[in-house]
Design an enzyme around this catalytic site. Sequence first.
Site, PDB file in Angstrom:
ATOM      1  N   HIS A  73       0.785  -1.273  -0.066  1.00 17.51           N
ATOM      2  CA  HIS A  73       0.003   0.099   0.048  1.00 17.51           C
ATOM      3  C   HIS A  73       0.718   1.307   0.334  1.00 17.51           C
ATOM      4  O   HIS A  73       1.911   1.334   0.620  1.00 17.51           O
ATOM      5  CB  HIS A  73      -0.923  -0.065   1.143  1.00 17.51           C
ATOM      6  CG  HIS A  73      -0.201  -0.101   2.550  1.00 17.51           C
ATOM      7  ND1 HIS A  73      -0.031   1.305   3.115  1.00 17.51           N
ATOM      8  CD2 HIS A  73       0.248  -0.906   3.292  1.00 17.51           C
ATOM      9  CE1 HIS A  73       0.651   1.110   4.411  1.00 17.51           C
ATOM     10  NE2 HIS A  73       0.583  -0.438   4.449  1.00 17.51           N
ATOM     11  N   ASP A  75      -0.869   4.143   0.890  1.00 14.64           N
ATOM     12  CA  ASP A  75      -1.281   4.981   1.832  1.00 14.64           C
ATOM     13  C   ASP A  75      -0.588   5.064   3.208  1.00 14.64           C
ATOM     14  O   ASP A  75       0.126   4.107   3.408  1.00 14.64           O
ATOM     15  CB  ASP A  75      -2.717   5.104   1.770  1.00 14.64           C
ATOM     16  CG  ASP A  75      -3.045   3.588   2.485  1.00 14.64           C
ATOM     17  OD1 ASP A  75      -2.380   2.581   2.112  1.00 14.64           O
ATOM     18  OD2 ASP A  75      -3.799   3.425   3.438  1.00 14.64           O
ATOM     19  N   ASP A 106       6.605   1.856   6.524  1.00 17.32           N
ATOM     20  CA  ASP A 106       5.368   1.271   6.580  1.00 17.32           C
ATOM     21  C   ASP A 106       4.596   2.055   5.458  1.00 17.32           C
ATOM     22  O   ASP A 106       3.729   3.011   5.860  1.00 17.32           O
ATOM     23  CB  ASP A 106       4.506   1.360   7.808  1.00 17.32           C
ATOM     24  CG  ASP A 106       3.213   0.649   7.805  1.00 17.32           C
ATOM     25  OD1 ASP A 106       2.997  -0.079   7.014  1.00 17.32           O
ATOM     26  OD2 ASP A 106       2.432   0.945   8.823  1.00 17.32           O
ATOM     27  N   GLU A 140      -5.059   0.648   3.170  1.00 15.91           N
ATOM     28  CA  GLU A 140      -4.727  -0.270   3.958  1.00 15.91           C
ATOM     29  C   GLU A 140      -4.783   0.099   5.205  1.00 15.91           C
ATOM     30  O   GLU A 140      -5.232  -0.213   6.268  1.00 15.91           O
ATOM     31  CB  GLU A 140      -3.268  -1.052   3.630  1.00 15.91           C
ATOM     32  CG  GLU A 140      -3.108  -2.323   4.218  1.00 15.91           C
ATOM     33  CD  GLU A 140      -2.453  -1.946   5.884  1.00 15.91           C
ATOM     34  OE1 GLU A 140      -2.326  -2.748   6.431  1.00 15.91           O
ATOM     35  OE2 GLU A 140      -2.036  -0.947   6.235  1.00 15.91           O
ATOM     36  N   GLU A 141      -4.271   1.763   5.051  1.00 19.57           N
ATOM     37  CA  GLU A 141      -4.490   2.260   6.702  1.00 19.57           C
ATOM     38  C   GLU A 141      -5.583   2.982   7.147  1.00 19.57           C
ATOM     39  O   GLU A 141      -5.826   3.331   7.976  1.00 19.57           O
ATOM     40  CB  GLU A 141      -3.174   3.289   6.781  1.00 19.57           C
ATOM     41  CG  GLU A 141      -1.982   2.929   6.551  1.00 19.57           C
ATOM     42  CD  GLU A 141      -1.039   2.171   7.605  1.00 19.57           C
ATOM     43  OE1 GLU A 141      -1.907   1.781   8.500  1.00 19.57           O
ATOM     44  OE2 GLU A 141      -0.119   1.880   7.658  1.00 19.57           O
ATOM     45  N   GLU A 169       4.932  -5.741   4.170  1.00 15.93           N
ATOM     46  CA  GLU A 169       4.945  -5.042   5.182  1.00 15.93           C
ATOM     47  C   GLU A 169       6.149  -5.197   6.014  1.00 15.93           C
ATOM     48  O   GLU A 169       6.941  -6.074   5.846  1.00 15.93           O
ATOM     49  CB  GLU A 169       3.702  -5.675   5.961  1.00 15.93           C
ATOM     50  CG  GLU A 169       2.428  -5.361   5.522  1.00 15.93           C
ATOM     51  CD  GLU A 169       1.815  -3.831   5.693  1.00 15.93           C
ATOM     52  OE1 GLU A 169       2.609  -3.202   6.413  1.00 15.93           O
ATOM     53  OE2 GLU A 169       0.710  -3.626   5.400  1.00 15.93           O
ATOM     54  N   HIS A 363       4.538   4.502  11.770  1.00 15.05           N
ATOM     55  CA  HIS A 363       3.411   5.226  12.682  1.00 15.05           C
ATOM     56  C   HIS A 363       4.106   6.364  13.594  1.00 15.05           C
ATOM     57  O   HIS A 363       3.222   7.041  13.922  1.00 15.05           O
ATOM     58  CB  HIS A 363       2.401   4.235  13.464  1.00 15.05           C
ATOM     59  CG  HIS A 363       1.756   3.410  12.513  1.00 15.05           C
ATOM     60  ND1 HIS A 363       0.382   3.132  12.568  1.00 15.05           N
ATOM     61  CD2 HIS A 363       1.953   3.094  10.952  1.00 15.05           C
ATOM     62  CE1 HIS A 363      -0.135   2.147  11.384  1.00 15.05           C
ATOM     63  NE2 HIS A 363       0.713   2.589  10.587  1.00 15.05           N
TER      64      HIS A 363
END
Length: 393
Positions: A73, A75, A106, A140-141, A169, A363
């Site tokens: 992903h 995003d 990520d 995905e997030e 990931e 994150h």
Amino acid sequence: MYPTDPVANLAALIACPSVTPQEAGSLTVLEQQLATLSFEVERPIFSEDGTPDVENLLARYGSAGPHLAFAGHTDVVPPGDLQDWRHPPFAAVVENGRLFGRGAVDMKGGIACFVAAVARLHQRNALPQGQISLLITGDEEGPSVNGTEKLLAYALAQGQQYDACLVGEPTNPDALGDMMKIGRRGSLSGVLTLTGRLGHVAYPHLASNPLRAVAAVLQALQQEPLDNGTPDFQPSNLEVTGIDTGNPAVNVIPARVKLAFNIRFNDVWNVASLKGEVQRRVSEALASSSISGDIAQNLEWRERAGEVFLTRDESLVQSLAGAIEQVTGRHPQLSTSGGTSDARFIKNYCPVVEFGLVGQTMHMANEYVALSDLETLTAIYETFITGWFATHA
């Protein structure tokens, strides 16, 4: 010019502020990189009531033979307070051998390395005979409604079938080569509402306080373990994540209380059997409560439940584990720990494994990746691609 440099690939992706579900140019950058490698690229947009539209990317190289997919992903989560960042989160600044930026690990970094790996094989005329696809989503997030699950169905409708899939990931806790994922626990969320009767605290006989039943319910849900784990999975675990009456007054007996919870479960259970077990425990707890006759219950299942899965394709698992060991000298732990990922959708279409960067800063403010890790992961992916196709020649 082929996109063989994972650092340059990643910097270009980070510069796109693709906070979920915004595309923000990230898929355009990826499409341009893949175009130099003769990939056919589509960018379908999927919709569903109550959720934002999401643009995705489906790219394929080759038209016949064994088919390996890479999923991920573009995003990212919001950067948070910009004052917490030493560099702007979308500036892709390199400092002291590290590349800073939201999505560095990520998981734009994994995408950048996979593209670089394919580009290096292409540059040496060493791409294996067969097909390579990328399935890249933009949610995905987010709610994960208009992304990978629909992209897989879209690809299948066009006749695309995959023999195996690698999800990029971040899987390593400390160093590249520590861990790869060969499965994931399931996830089940719910909200239990216990309803009594609103009243004045000075006249409890005229009311029915649902909080009096909470202790019994909590004990029933959490005291007895759901299981003791299995050879491939740790024990299932239920966590209560919220207790709320919505009552700001101290002299009012609340009419209802809501208990929110999430369960991460192993292969002792499936979603249906686990729902039945939770309902059984709640009903028995209320039946034993002294005020059970005055309390009504409503158990509502939330989010989208994810089933547990375990990849048993030894060719896929050993191809990846062998590539990791060949490049890093480490034998990776074959793990099923952690949260959920889009692998929970992919496992319905083909065997799937996960391996990417070190996830320590994902994150977080000042998310970064070591430049050396980008080079190492690219080498691992390159070795894996060659090795997997060799076993399917």
